[in-house]
Write a protein that holds these residues in place. Sequence first.
Motif, mmCIF file in Angstrom:
data_model
loop_
_atom_site.group_PDB
_atom_site.id
_atom_site.type_symbol
_atom_site.label_atom_id
_atom_site.label_comp_id
_atom_site.label_asym_id
_atom_site.label_seq_id
_atom_site.Cartn_x
_atom_site.Cartn_y
_atom_site.Cartn_z
ATOM 1 N N PHE E 85 75.711 15.907 75.900
ATOM 2 C CA PHE E 85 74.415 16.513 75.591
ATOM 3 C C PHE E 85 74.189 17.689 76.521
ATOM 4 N N GLY E 86 73.553 18.700 75.988
ATOM 5 C CA GLY E 86 73.245 19.873 76.802
ATOM 6 C C GLY E 86 71.840 20.369 76.494
ATOM 7 N N GLU E 87 71.434 21.386 77.162
ATOM 8 C CA GLU E 87 70.082 21.925 76.991
ATOM 9 C C GLU E 87 69.798 22.452 75.587
ATOM 10 N N ARG E 90 69.394 20.700 68.917
ATOM 11 C CA ARG E 90 68.675 19.454 68.720
ATOM 12 C C ARG E 90 69.561 18.259 69.058
ATOM 13 N N GLN E 91 70.819 18.303 68.622
ATOM 14 C CA GLN E 91 71.786 17.247 68.952
ATOM 15 C C GLN E 91 71.412 15.851 68.472
ATOM 16 N N TRP E 92 70.669 15.812 67.338
ATOM 17 C CA TRP E 92 70.353 14.504 66.801
ATOM 18 C C TRP E 92 71.594 13.858 66.200
ATOM 19 N N ASN E 93 72.508 14.684 65.741
ATOM 20 C CA ASN E 93 73.758 14.178 65.213
ATOM 21 C C ASN E 93 74.576 13.517 66.336
ATOM 22 N N ALA E 95 73.317 12.120 69.053
ATOM 23 C CA ALA E 95 72.672 10.858 69.404
ATOM 24 C C ALA E 95 73.034 9.803 68.362
#
Lengths: 146, 146, 146, 146, 146, 146, 146, 146
Positions: E85-87, E90-93, E95
């Motif tokens: 994870f980075g800043e 969204r990165q919901w995928n 998670a």
Amino acid sequence: MRLTVYLAGEIHSSWREEIKEKAQTLQLPVDFVGPMENHDRSDAIGEEILGEQPDAVFRDEAASSFNNLRTQVLMKKADLVIALFGEKYRQWNTAMDASAALSLGKPLILIRPKELHHPLKELSSKANATVETVNQAIKALAYIFE
Amino acid sequence: MRLTVYLAGEIHSSWREEIKEKAQTLQLPVDFVGPMENHDRSDAIGEEILGEQPDAVFRDEAASSFNNLRTQVLMKKADLVIALFGEKYRQWNTAMDASAALSLGKPLILIRPKELHHPLKELSSKANATVETVNQAIKALAYIFE
Amino acid sequence: MRLTVYLAGEIHSSWREEIKEKAQTLQLPVDFVGPMENHDRSDAIGEEILGEQPDAVFRDEAASSFNNLRTQVLMKKADLVIALFGEKYRQWNTAMDASAALSLGKPLILIRPKELHHPLKELSSKANATVETVNQAIKALAYIFE
Amino acid sequence: MRLTVYLAGEIHSSWREEIKEKAQTLQLPVDFVGPMENHDRSDAIGEEILGEQPDAVFRDEAASSFNNLRTQVLMKKADLVIALFGEKYRQWNTAMDASAALSLGKPLILIRPKELHHPLKELSSKANATVETVNQAIKALAYIFE
Amino acid sequence: MRLTVYLAGEIHSSWREEIKEKAQTLQLPVDFVGPMENHDRSDAIGEEILGEQPDAVFRDEAASSFNNLRTQVLMKKADLVIALFGEKYRQWNTAMDASAALSLGKPLILIRPKELHHPLKELSSKANATVETVNQAIKALAYIFE
Amino acid sequence: MRLTVYLAGEIHSSWREEIKEKAQTLQLPVDFVGPMENHDRSDAIGEEILGEQPDAVFRDEAASSFNNLRTQVLMKKADLVIALFGEKYRQWNTAMDASAALSLGKPLILIRPKELHHPLKELSSKANATVETVNQAIKALAYIFE
Amino acid sequence: MRLTVYLAGEIHSSWREEIKEKAQTLQLPVDFVGPMENHDRSDAIGEEILGEQPDAVFRDEAASSFNNLRTQVLMKKADLVIALFGEKYRQWNTAMDASAALSLGKPLILIRPKELHHPLKELSSKANATVETVNQAIKALAYIFE
Amino acid sequence: MRLTVYLAGEIHSSWREEIKEKAQTLQLPVDFVGPMENHDRSDAIGEEILGEQPDAVFRDEAASSFNNLRTQVLMKKADLVIALFGEKYRQWNTAMDASAALSLGKPLILIRPKELHHPLKELSSKANATVETVNQAIKALAYIFE
């Protein structure tokens, strides 16, 4: 907390009655389920529902489809299984039910006379507990509620 | 694609040899596993490893712990199980292994003479296929590779 | 990394050949497995192994025991399943295999002509991906290896 | 002991009513669940909730997401599934539900006319029991409670 | 013993290259798999295979069916998952993939900068190990082989 | 038949109240569970139980152990999960809960504004149904009871 | 057929060496895996990767995250687990690993001196086999390959 | 919503009484189950049911079969497990129960004094939450119901 117990074993004697009576005397909060105990009905149910089958083998196959259905539904509801073995009868169905119980993660109490220790050694080793009489099985069951 | 097949059944006759020979003749890419076939060794392994046990029942329990361990490891590796029943012997261990196979999601071929259709009706109904001879079982196995 | 793909669908046309050729052209590291494609053999295998059965229904039951055995072994080995539906044939067996794949946690690619979108809407919604042609299925498969 | 039974099958006729009436007559402790039986509502629910979709395929996809959600919740609650097949309709959704039931370890009773034995042979072999009429299915269900 | 590791995370930077190089330097017997890293291709694959979709939402749905298919196949092959994870993004995928790994019983190493400890606190608590840099993740991975 | 529904999502707004009110208005037989909605309490519970922690990261870890415990117990009881995403907040915990629900075989309804379709495309594809508003989610839920 | 065996137990003595030598002498096709045997490294790995931790408790927590990760990956690969208990040390980690093995369906051989039979009675009853020495464990292992 | 909580730990002190009293004071809707707390009865139950055994080891084995049966039934009913460790006693049975709980997907609260952090570090890392006193465990439990 009530428990449902499946009683697997031959359907020729009245051993289940003895277990139910003893459990009732001790007022154990247990509901018992098991196979169709009327032996003739158990064998005939296939043809009764589907009609006459070509021969005895198909007659048995038809009956087994309904008996296995019944057992599957009832064993699913069980919290524990008691399997009784005796000198008479092949009891391969009993061994099958006992083993299915273990695989389903249901605790198993095996009742077998001492004389049958050798042919039942593997199943006994897998079972949670092995006892020799119905009385001992009831004690093991009652112990859960203490 | 190779398959591993567990051969469950009595360890008194040489029925497994017949299956292995036929499979080899047909060049089936199959590896066979099964229980300890040396009957005396199977019964004695408990005391051989742990030392003398108090009586025959404990002797059997000790042996069964190692035999069940062995069966569990080998059956885990199996893609399919063939269980053979015959007239002689109690074969409750065979019924237990056959049932365990089904519960583990392993396909099961049941070999039983026609005369035993009644006591095996429930297990037969659950098995993927029921045949009467080793020859037929081999044909069912070979069919998978066609 | 090689993948094993089970091709579920009718066994009357040669759609599987098309998939295998295209996969080979693209040099995809895939092994294909599937049901017995010789339709007559698939229907006759029961009586071939067990002997003549009383009627057509029992003939089918016998054959199905060996075909389901075969499918169960092969689908267990599969990493992914492709199920093809077309205008002809009932294809209830295909729907059964497609659904079994999903329940076994195997990804499923559904191939169906646009005209069949309505009767396949539920299965399509459950499948990982729905495409209309074998070409598109191959593209989806190839994409995994990029 | 009450059982919840999921009735899978086409939603064009009133066969479920027949099953419920017969079960009530026999006073079986059974609760029945099933898919949305109002066919138009079942097809329209997607657009009703999400608004108009680009075309018929997307309309079906939207509806299926809610119908599959409903089926998944209800089938989870079921102890047993009865799947009925008839001459009309593609019934791929029925085959999908029947197969899902088996994979979820739910016992399955298959109802199909004798004329459909061939295209349903594989599903029939996997089901716990196969019958030809609603009456026979009720008998199989009632047998569980004896 | 070789391990397959799935690298879950955003596909905009080249963090996976760093992990692969470090693993190679240490000669770790590891094969890395992950999502399609070409971001444009990942977004376009749906329309590329199925043709133009009605709008952006359906375009994404089509692409996701093939991307999820790919992820499901590859994650099934993985022995362990590393999620970064980075800043940005969204990165919901990510998670979703990290959580899927845990549910599949696959060990999970979470890489996240200290500044993101708060929004990732729950996922971090569930993960097997939480580190802050790719270097630390490689050390954790290398430790398995010592 | 009552259903238990777990409401996953940010704990900063009162969206759960809206869902509960609408469900009550429609008299849906549903019990709602969810995370601790008092945001400060949720963050402080770790130190409240265990005492002061060395820094903010450990403070979060402590709180997460109790929040994950709570979520695990409650989600186990749920028959269905509704996960809401909005513009604000990282919501990685929501994505984690939504994914956990899917892996546990719990049906999932995803609520997300149309503008977030792109970062949620993969999760949306896996969910049973995707809607844009709480109203639509309630309709999907109510549909189960029709 | 090769087997992978996980050796669970204290990491202070060299009992694993004895097992590996004996297995090699008997030419058993077995690969052994186990925890990090360098006790100091096992305790320090957390701070080595993550940096200094606030106190001894957090130091242990950090190390455990990487040690549990390692154990989880290796035990997943194991076909069988051997757990050794001795007089010294708390060995709660060993009991945890032995129990995890059982729950994962991995056969378990328990090695414990006779003097420890009482505190290990429950674990011994669940294990597939209980022996007293490394020699006996090797015999049980070798028996699988006969 | 009521919860059933299994209290695993030594049966020599009255720590369970403290937990039950505090839970009652807070009016938590919790039912507690646990092992047989009468230590002598727990050790003697084997011989009480089966009769005198050859020696102390067999005496323990007999008792364990019934105690494990009891624990298996009760833990199956539990929604959550609390495991307490203290300075005295080997507590390998406690570690076994705690680990079994985790493997069964049951949330686990570990209670251990700070001084035991080192030998319990791995189990603590796996548990959902680790606390030091019964009071803290009760708070964690109560938090679930807020």
